[in-house]
Motif scaffolding. Structure first.
Motif, PDB file in Angstrom:
ATOM      1  N   UNK A 285       0.829  -1.205   0.000  1.00  0.00           N
ATOM      2  CA  UNK A 285       0.000   0.000   0.000  1.00  0.00           C
ATOM      3  C   UNK A 285       0.857   1.246   0.000  1.00  0.00           C
ATOM      4  N   UNK A 286       0.439   2.199  -0.819  1.00  0.00           N
ATOM      5  CA  UNK A 286       1.025   3.526  -0.785  1.00  0.00           C
ATOM      6  C   UNK A 286      -0.123   4.517  -0.910  1.00  0.00           C
ATOM      7  N   UNK A 287      -0.492   5.127   0.208  1.00  0.00           N
ATOM      8  CA  UNK A 287      -1.601   6.074   0.193  1.00  0.00           C
ATOM      9  C   UNK A 287      -2.872   5.450  -0.353  1.00  0.00           C
ATOM     10  N   UNK A 288      -3.428   6.008  -1.462  1.00  0.00           N
ATOM     11  CA  UNK A 288      -4.708   5.535  -1.985  1.00  0.00           C
ATOM     12  C   UNK A 288      -4.581   4.392  -2.981  1.00  0.00           C
ATOM     13  N   UNK A 289      -3.392   3.759  -3.058  1.00  0.00           N
ATOM     14  CA  UNK A 289      -3.177   2.640  -3.965  1.00  0.00           C
ATOM     15  C   UNK A 289      -2.869   1.391  -3.134  1.00  0.00           C
ATOM     16  N   UNK A 290      -3.595   0.295  -3.392  1.00  0.00           N
ATOM     17  CA  UNK A 290      -3.386  -0.952  -2.656  1.00  0.00           C
ATOM     18  C   UNK A 290      -3.238  -2.076  -3.682  1.00  0.00           C
ATOM     19  N   UNK A 291      -1.996  -2.549  -3.838  1.00  0.00           N
ATOM     20  CA  UNK A 291      -1.702  -3.578  -4.828  1.00  0.00           C
ATOM     21  C   UNK A 291      -0.968  -4.736  -4.144  1.00  0.00           C
ATOM     22  N   UNK A 292      -0.325  -5.596  -4.960  1.00  0.00           N
ATOM     23  CA  UNK A 292       0.369  -6.754  -4.407  1.00  0.00           C
ATOM     24  C   UNK A 292       1.886  -6.622  -4.418  1.00  0.00           C
ATOM     25  N   UNK A 293       2.423  -5.760  -5.279  1.00  0.00           N
ATOM     26  CA  UNK A 293       3.873  -5.617  -5.388  1.00  0.00           C
ATOM     27  C   UNK A 293       4.255  -4.144  -5.469  1.00  0.00           C
ATOM     28  N   UNK A 294       5.509  -3.871  -5.185  1.00  0.00           N
ATOM     29  CA  UNK A 294       6.007  -2.500  -5.288  1.00  0.00           C
ATOM     30  C   UNK A 294       5.967  -2.016  -6.736  1.00  0.00           C
ATOM     31  N   UNK A 295       6.260  -2.924  -7.671  1.00  0.00           N
ATOM     32  CA  UNK A 295       6.194  -2.538  -9.085  1.00  0.00           C
ATOM     33  C   UNK A 295       4.797  -2.063  -9.463  1.00  0.00           C
ATOM     34  N   UNK A 296       3.782  -2.739  -8.952  1.00  0.00           N
ATOM     35  CA  UNK A 296       2.406  -2.340  -9.263  1.00  0.00           C
ATOM     36  C   UNK A 296       2.063  -0.988  -8.657  1.00  0.00           C
ATOM     37  N   UNK A 297       2.661  -0.678  -7.508  1.00  0.00           N
ATOM     38  CA  UNK A 297       2.460   0.652  -6.916  1.00  0.00           C
ATOM     39  C   UNK A 297       3.073   1.726  -7.812  1.00  0.00           C
ATOM     40  N   UNK A 298       4.295   1.471  -8.296  1.00  0.00           N
ATOM     41  CA  UNK A 298       4.923   2.442  -9.207  1.00  0.00           C
ATOM     42  C   UNK A 298       4.075   2.629 -10.463  1.00  0.00           C
ATOM     43  N   UNK A 299       3.497   1.532 -10.964  1.00  0.00           N
ATOM     44  CA  UNK A 299       2.647   1.630 -12.149  1.00  0.00           C
ATOM     45  C   UNK A 299       1.397   2.454 -11.852  1.00  0.00           C
ATOM     46  N   UNK A 300       0.829   2.274 -10.668  1.00  0.00           N
ATOM     47  CA  UNK A 300      -0.368   3.039 -10.299  1.00  0.00           C
ATOM     48  C   UNK A 300      -0.068   4.535 -10.266  1.00  0.00           C
TER      49      UNK A 300
END
Length: 313
Positions: A285-300
């Motif tokens: 999780x990073x703020x309003x983004x909740x994904x499964x990997x750090x790469x997916x957070x960067x993509x969000x």
């Protein structure tokens, strides 16, 4: 980039919710938590964030990610200014807003919008990405008055995190109702099932969300699969749970031991019960983004900055 949360969830459970059985083992209480300090979200929502006070909340409360409770608060009439939160993004989960007093307006980048009044629910699926804003409805803002609400964040499994966003505006009349025996009270079934009555909310995993009112000395029983994470928030009154008492604004987290929960209201009580099948996947999780990997957070973040979450009209 600062990562707020990274954990693995509990294994999933598939047992269905039981009826009001008297032979179920009693559910153990892991903890009763007093309300945390209030803080403002935007300038229209004065809330307490309960999960922040619970160690390993993401594991113990999956699929729920957050619970913000706005206790009753008297707002003066607005003077030419709309109180609330302006456009902001979400990806990878759902937001569930329940209004008890006052009215909340919603508008998002998919063209969905609406107003929920007392007893209504907004269930927004951010999934692959959405912008939205929430604010006090104009009619309420013109006169002011008491305002009370809850917002839950509900995680999505990996298979649905990049699905098309969606929106469910559920009015009070659509919510399932169970009138308890002996004038004990009322259970409103928003999601899941209670004593054969189903809630209207469509969910991606098994979720039970009940809005319960008990009269003084009224009793209610609930039973959930042992593996399902379960909690309740007391919004009014005092509740007896076994040999313990939860008071107004307390949050009760149940352990994954036993199934049956027997409640008695010591005074007129109002509370919300949440229970769900945990999602056995990593969380990033990073703020309003909740994904499964750090790469997916960067993509969000990249997709949001590129305008791929749409535009607010």
């Amino acid at each position: 980039m600062h990562t707020l949360l990274f954990t693995m969830e509990n294994p999933s459970a598939t047992t269905e919710v039981h009826s009001n059985r008297r032979d179920d083992a009693m559910r153990a209480i892991e903890g009763i938590y007093p309300p945390p300090s209030l803080h403002w979200v935007g300038d229209g929502f004065r809330v307490a964030g309960y999960f922040s006070a619970i160690p390993s909340a993401a594991k113990k409360l999956s699929p729920f990610l957050m619970l913000d409770y706005h206790p009753a608060y008297e707002y003066p009439k607005a003077e030419g200014h709309r109180r609330g939160v302006g456009p902001h993004p979400h990806r990878g989960f759902e937001t569930v807003t329940i209004a008890f007093q006052g009215s909340v307006a919603h508008h998002d980048s998919m063209g969905n919008g609406g107003v929920i009044g007392p007893g209504d629910v907004q269930w927004m699926t951010a999934a692959s990405g959405i912008l939205h804003q929430e604010y006090h409805d104009d009619a309420f803002a013109r006169v002011g008055g008491p305002f009370q609400m809850i917002q839950l964040w509900v995680n999505l499994p990996k298979a649905h995190k990049m699905s098309t966003p969606g929106y469910q505006g559920i009015v009070s009349a659509e919510i399932g109702r169970v009138t308890l025996a002996d004038n004990a009270g009322l259970v409103r079934v928003i999601a899941g099932e209670y004593l054969g009555t189903k809630g209207p909310a469509k969910t991606f995993t098994k979720v039970n969300l009940f809005d319960v009112q008990l009269n003084a000395r009224g009793k209610a029983d609930f039973a959930f699969a042992t593996q399902d994470n379960t909690a309740l928030l007391v919004m009014k009154g005092d509740l007896r749970i076994g040999d313990r008492t939860a008071r107004e604004n307390d949050f009760v987290l149940f352990a994954n031991v036993g199934e049956r929960i027997a409640l008695e209201a010591l005074t007129d009580a109002h509370f919300v019960v949440l229970s769900g099948e945990p999602i056995d996947e990593p969380i990033m999780q990073y703020g309003p983004f909740v994904m499964n990997t750090e790469r997916e957070i960067h993509e969000a973040i990249s997709d949001f900055r590129a305008g791929k979450f749409g535009k607010m009209s």
